[in-house]
Structure formats: structure tokens, C-alpha cells
Design a protein around this motif. Structure first.
Motif, PDB file in Angstrom:
ATOM      1  N   ASN A  75      27.217  38.168   3.130  1.00  0.00           N
ATOM      2  CA  ASN A  75      26.396  39.236   3.706  1.00  0.00           C
ATOM      3  C   ASN A  75      26.665  39.231   5.207  1.00  0.00           C
ATOM      4  OD1 ASN A  75      24.425  41.240   4.058  1.00  0.00           O
ATOM      5  ND2 ASN A  75      22.881  39.692   4.489  1.00  0.00           N
ATOM      6  N   ILE A  76      27.271  40.288   5.696  1.00  0.00           N
ATOM      7  CA  ILE A  76      27.710  40.374   7.088  1.00  0.00           C
ATOM      8  C   ILE A  76      26.555  40.827   7.972  1.00  0.00           C
ATOM      9  CG2 ILE A  76      29.339  41.486   8.646  1.00  0.00           C
ATOM     10  CD1 ILE A  76      30.872  42.206   5.920  1.00  0.00           C
ATOM     11  N   VAL A  77      26.237  40.035   8.978  1.00  0.00           N
ATOM     12  CA  VAL A  77      25.230  40.441   9.965  1.00  0.00           C
ATOM     13  C   VAL A  77      25.749  40.119  11.360  1.00  0.00           C
ATOM     14  CG1 VAL A  77      23.269  40.175   8.381  1.00  0.00           C
ATOM     15  CG2 VAL A  77      23.944  38.256   9.821  1.00  0.00           C
ATOM     16  N   THR A  78      25.202  40.830  12.348  1.00  0.00           N
ATOM     17  CA  THR A  78      25.624  40.592  13.728  1.00  0.00           C
ATOM     18  C   THR A  78      24.568  39.847  14.522  1.00  0.00           C
ATOM     19  OG1 THR A  78      24.740  42.700  14.518  1.00  0.00           O
ATOM     20  CG2 THR A  78      27.039  42.677  13.747  1.00  0.00           C
ATOM     21  N   GLY A  79      23.401  39.614  13.948  1.00  0.00           N
ATOM     22  CA  GLY A  79      22.333  38.906  14.640  1.00  0.00           C
ATOM     23  C   GLY A  79      21.499  39.845  15.483  1.00  0.00           C
ATOM     24  N   TYR A  80      20.300  39.384  15.804  1.00  0.00           N
ATOM     25  CA  TYR A  80      19.426  40.193  16.640  1.00  0.00           C
ATOM     26  C   TYR A  80      18.451  39.354  17.461  1.00  0.00           C
ATOM     27  CZ  TYR A  80      16.007  39.423  12.967  1.00  0.00           C
ATOM     28  OH  TYR A  80      15.169  38.832  12.063  1.00  0.00           O
ATOM     29  N   LEU A  81      18.486  38.059  17.276  1.00  0.00           N
ATOM     30  CA  LEU A  81      17.536  37.208  17.994  1.00  0.00           C
ATOM     31  C   LEU A  81      18.146  36.655  19.277  1.00  0.00           C
ATOM     32  CD1 LEU A  81      16.096  35.144  15.015  1.00  0.00           C
ATOM     33  CD2 LEU A  81      14.926  36.948  16.284  1.00  0.00           C
ATOM     34  N   ASP A  82      17.416  36.815  20.371  1.00  0.00           N
ATOM     35  CA  ASP A  82      17.870  36.228  21.627  1.00  0.00           C
ATOM     36  C   ASP A  82      17.879  34.700  21.551  1.00  0.00           C
ATOM     37  OD1 ASP A  82      18.505  38.571  22.966  1.00  0.00           O
ATOM     38  OD2 ASP A  82      16.492  38.809  23.798  1.00  0.00           O
ATOM     39  N   SER A  83      17.029  34.133  20.687  1.00  0.00           N
ATOM     40  CA  SER A  83      17.029  32.668  20.558  1.00  0.00           C
ATOM     41  C   SER A  83      18.358  32.181  19.964  1.00  0.00           C
ATOM     42  CB  SER A  83      15.853  32.192  19.709  1.00  0.00           C
ATOM     43  OG  SER A  83      15.931  32.689  18.391  1.00  0.00           O
ATOM     44  N   ALA A  84      18.981  32.989  19.120  1.00  0.00           N
ATOM     45  CA  ALA A  84      20.300  32.624  18.592  1.00  0.00           C
ATOM     46  C   ALA A  84      21.330  32.645  19.715  1.00  0.00           C
ATOM     47  CB  ALA A  84      20.717  33.578  17.478  1.00  0.00           C
ATOM     48  N   ALA A  85      21.269  33.672  20.544  1.00  0.00           N
ATOM     49  CA  ALA A  85      22.184  33.753  21.687  1.00  0.00           C
ATOM     50  C   ALA A  85      21.964  32.568  22.615  1.00  0.00           C
ATOM     51  CB  ALA A  85      21.985  35.072  22.433  1.00  0.00           C
ATOM     52  N   ALA A  86      20.712  32.223  22.859  1.00  0.00           N
ATOM     53  CA  ALA A  86      20.404  31.092  23.741  1.00  0.00           C
ATOM     54  C   ALA A  86      20.950  29.791  23.167  1.00  0.00           C
ATOM     55  CB  ALA A  86      18.892  30.991  23.959  1.00  0.00           C
ATOM     56  N   GLY A  87      20.878  29.639  21.842  1.00  0.00           N
ATOM     57  CA  GLY A  87      21.410  28.445  21.197  1.00  0.00           C
ATOM     58  C   GLY A  87      22.923  28.327  21.334  1.00  0.00           C
ATOM     59  N   MET A  88      23.568  29.431  21.633  1.00  0.00           N
ATOM     60  CA  MET A  88      25.015  29.432  21.819  1.00  0.00           C
ATOM     61  C   MET A  88      25.402  29.491  23.292  1.00  0.00           C
ATOM     62  SD  MET A  88      25.815  28.944  18.954  1.00  0.00           S
ATOM     63  CE  MET A  88      26.840  29.377  17.632  1.00  0.00           C
ATOM     64  N   GLY A  89      24.421  29.296  24.168  1.00  0.00           N
ATOM     65  CA  GLY A  89      24.712  29.235  25.590  1.00  0.00           C
ATOM     66  C   GLY A  89      24.710  30.570  26.314  1.00  0.00           C
ATOM     67  N   LEU A  90      24.226  31.622  25.673  1.00  0.00           N
ATOM     68  CA  LEU A  90      24.177  32.940  26.298  1.00  0.00           C
ATOM     69  C   LEU A  90      22.753  33.261  26.747  1.00  0.00           C
ATOM     70  CD1 LEU A  90      26.292  34.881  23.641  1.00  0.00           C
ATOM     71  CD2 LEU A  90      27.078  33.970  25.839  1.00  0.00           C
ATOM     72  N   ALA A  91      22.623  33.998  27.827  1.00  0.00           N
ATOM     73  CA  ALA A  91      21.292  34.376  28.317  1.00  0.00           C
ATOM     74  C   ALA A  91      20.638  35.389  27.380  1.00  0.00           C
ATOM     75  CB  ALA A  91      21.396  34.959  29.726  1.00  0.00           C
ATOM     76  N   VAL A  92      21.401  36.365  26.922  1.00  0.00           N
ATOM     77  CA  VAL A  92      20.920  37.379  25.972  1.00  0.00           C
ATOM     78  C   VAL A  92      22.073  37.744  25.043  1.00  0.00           C
ATOM     79  CG1 VAL A  92      19.179  38.401  27.501  1.00  0.00           C
ATOM     80  CG2 VAL A  92      21.504  39.294  27.516  1.00  0.00           C
ATOM     81  N   GLN A  93      21.718  38.431  23.975  1.00  0.00           N
ATOM     82  CA  GLN A  93      22.734  38.918  23.048  1.00  0.00           C
ATOM     83  C   GLN A  93      23.481  40.099  23.646  1.00  0.00           C
ATOM     84  OE1 GLN A  93      22.428  39.008  18.885  1.00  0.00           O
ATOM     85  NE2 GLN A  93      20.201  39.075  19.052  1.00  0.00           N
ATOM     86  N   PRO A  94      24.693  40.338  23.174  1.00  0.00           N
ATOM     87  CA  PRO A  94      25.342  41.595  23.543  1.00  0.00           C
ATOM     88  C   PRO A  94      24.492  42.759  23.012  1.00  0.00           C
ATOM     89  CG  PRO A  94      26.919  40.098  22.532  1.00  0.00           C
ATOM     90  CD  PRO A  94      25.558  39.488  22.356  1.00  0.00           C
ATOM     91  N   ARG A  95      24.600  43.909  23.655  1.00  0.00           N
ATOM     92  CA  ARG A  95      23.820  45.060  23.211  1.00  0.00           C
ATOM     93  C   ARG A  95      24.237  45.447  21.797  1.00  0.00           C
ATOM     94  NH1 ARG A  95      27.690  48.170  23.702  1.00  0.00           N
ATOM     95  NH2 ARG A  95      28.787  49.248  25.294  1.00  0.00           N
ATOM     96  N   HIS A  96      23.400  46.197  21.113  1.00  0.00           N
ATOM     97  CA  HIS A  96      23.585  46.553  19.706  1.00  0.00           C
ATOM     98  C   HIS A  96      24.968  47.154  19.437  1.00  0.00           C
ATOM     99  CE1 HIS A  96      23.135  49.116  16.103  1.00  0.00           C
ATOM    100  NE2 HIS A  96      22.381  48.122  15.684  1.00  0.00           N
ATOM    101  N   GLU A  97      25.346  48.173  20.184  1.00  0.00           N
ATOM    102  CA  GLU A  97      26.626  48.845  19.946  1.00  0.00           C
ATOM    103  C   GLU A  97      27.803  47.893  20.148  1.00  0.00           C
ATOM    104  OE1 GLU A  97      29.074  51.630  18.530  1.00  0.00           O
ATOM    105  OE2 GLU A  97      26.891  51.744  18.512  1.00  0.00           O
TER     106      GLU A  97
END
Length: 187
Positions: A75-97
Motif C-alpha cells: 500500500n503506497i503512501v507518502t506520509g503526512y505526519l510532521d513527527s515522521a519527518a522529524a524522526g528522519m531529521g527534517l524540520a517539516v515534511q515536503p508540501r503535498h504536491e
């Protein structure tokens, strides 16, 4: 799922109190054990492609395809939680598009690895001639795109086809490879 639900109240407290997808363990590790003691059970994995390079993911899914004898789906997903981005060392997720642009390229890379590395008939298993495979039928995949760069790589040999991929209908764009072959759908 990567990350913890932390939107309600601006913290993960509610998710932690009520065990809402907590703990965040990797369920993929259970699949080989379950596949070893079942015959007719398929396994579907929801995987966030935003935070893992295509090659190790393609390799892991090829391995699961072999271990489950073709009973694996994705099941392919792109994610939507900023906490996931933070866990990977990013301040925020890339925008939706942008996440969907990344997903489109990701799908191109993993399917090239799955479908382009080994031709049909590449695996010989010829004990008499001491040959496992025909190198002329195995191809190193190279990709240079906007989001991913893959040096010549060979993915594990495939069984009959790439692992099944599925997505929610609203996210059709990221599922360029589903092509109606899905066994499982999440709605």
C-alpha cells in the motif's frame, strides 16, 4: 507508519494514552515468520516511501516476495505526519504536491529495479555447468532524476512479477504502477 499522531492538542499525548498506532514497530519483520506457517494468506504492507531510498525498499520487497512465494502486497503512501519527518531529521515534511512528485519518481525507480534487472530465463541453476545465472540477461539499473540518483544497481531476482502495489483511489497519481493488478485495496 512512521511517526506518532501528534496533531490533536499539538502533542502525541492522546495517541500514547490510547495506544493509537503505538508503539511504532516495523511490522515487516513479522511477515517471513507468518509466511512460513501459512499457505493461503496474503500480506499487505503500508510503506511510507517519502523517507526511504528506492533501492533498499525494492530489495526488501523482492526478498519478501521470495519468502512469501508471491504473497506480498504494498500500500503506497507518502506520509503526512510532521513527527515522521522529524524522526528522519527534517524540520517539516515536503508540501503535498512535492510528495507526489517524489512518489512518481520513486515508483519509476522501484519498478525499473524489479522489472528491469533480471530478464526471464536469467536464472539457470545449472549444477552440471556450475552456473547460477546468465550475466547477459541481468542488467544494472541506473537512474538520475530530480529526487533520486541510483548508480548501477541490480535488484534481487524476481519471482514472476513485482510485488503488488496498491493505493487509495484518491491517491491514484502516486500509484502509476498499480495497473489494475492489485489484490488488496485500502479504502
Amino acid at each position: 507508519m512512521l511517526g506518532i499522531y501528534d496533531v490533536y492538542g499539538g502533542s502525541p499525548d492522546a495517541a500514547l494514552r490510547h495506544a493509537v498506532q503505538v508503539p511504532v514497530n516495523d511490522p515487516v519483520l513479522l511477515i517471513p515468520a507468518m509466511a512460513g506457517v501459512t499457505e493461503h494468506l496474503g500480506f499487505g504492507v503500508t510503506s511510507t516511501l517519502s523517507y526511504e531510498p528506492p533501492y533498499p525498499f525494492a530489495r526488501r520487497m523482492s526478498t519478501l516476495d521470495h519468502l512469501t512465494k508471491g504473497r506480498i502486497g504494498w500500500n503506497i503512501v507518502t506520509g503526512y505526519l510532521d513527527s515522521a519527518a522529524a524522526g528522519m531529521g527534517l524540520a517539516v515534511q515536503p508540501r503535498h504536491e512535492e510528495r507526489y512528485e517524489i512518489a512518481d519518481e520513486y515508483m519509476q525507480v522501484v519498478y525499473r529495479l524489479w522489472e528491469g534487472s533480471w530478464e526471464d530465463g536469467a536464472v539457470l541453476r545449472d549444477r552440471e555447468r556450475r552456473l547460477f545465472a546468465d550475466p547477459a540477461r541481468i542488467h544494472r539499473i541506473r537512474h538520475e532524476g530530480r529526487y533520486y540518483r541510483l548508480m548501477p544497481s541490480i535488484c534481487a531476482s524476481r519471482r514472476r512479477s513485482a510485488p503488488r502495489s496498491c493505493t487509495r483511489p484518491a491517491r491514484r497519481r502516486a500509484a502509476v504502477a498499480c495497473r489494475g493488478a492489485c489484490r488488496m485495496r485500502v479504502h
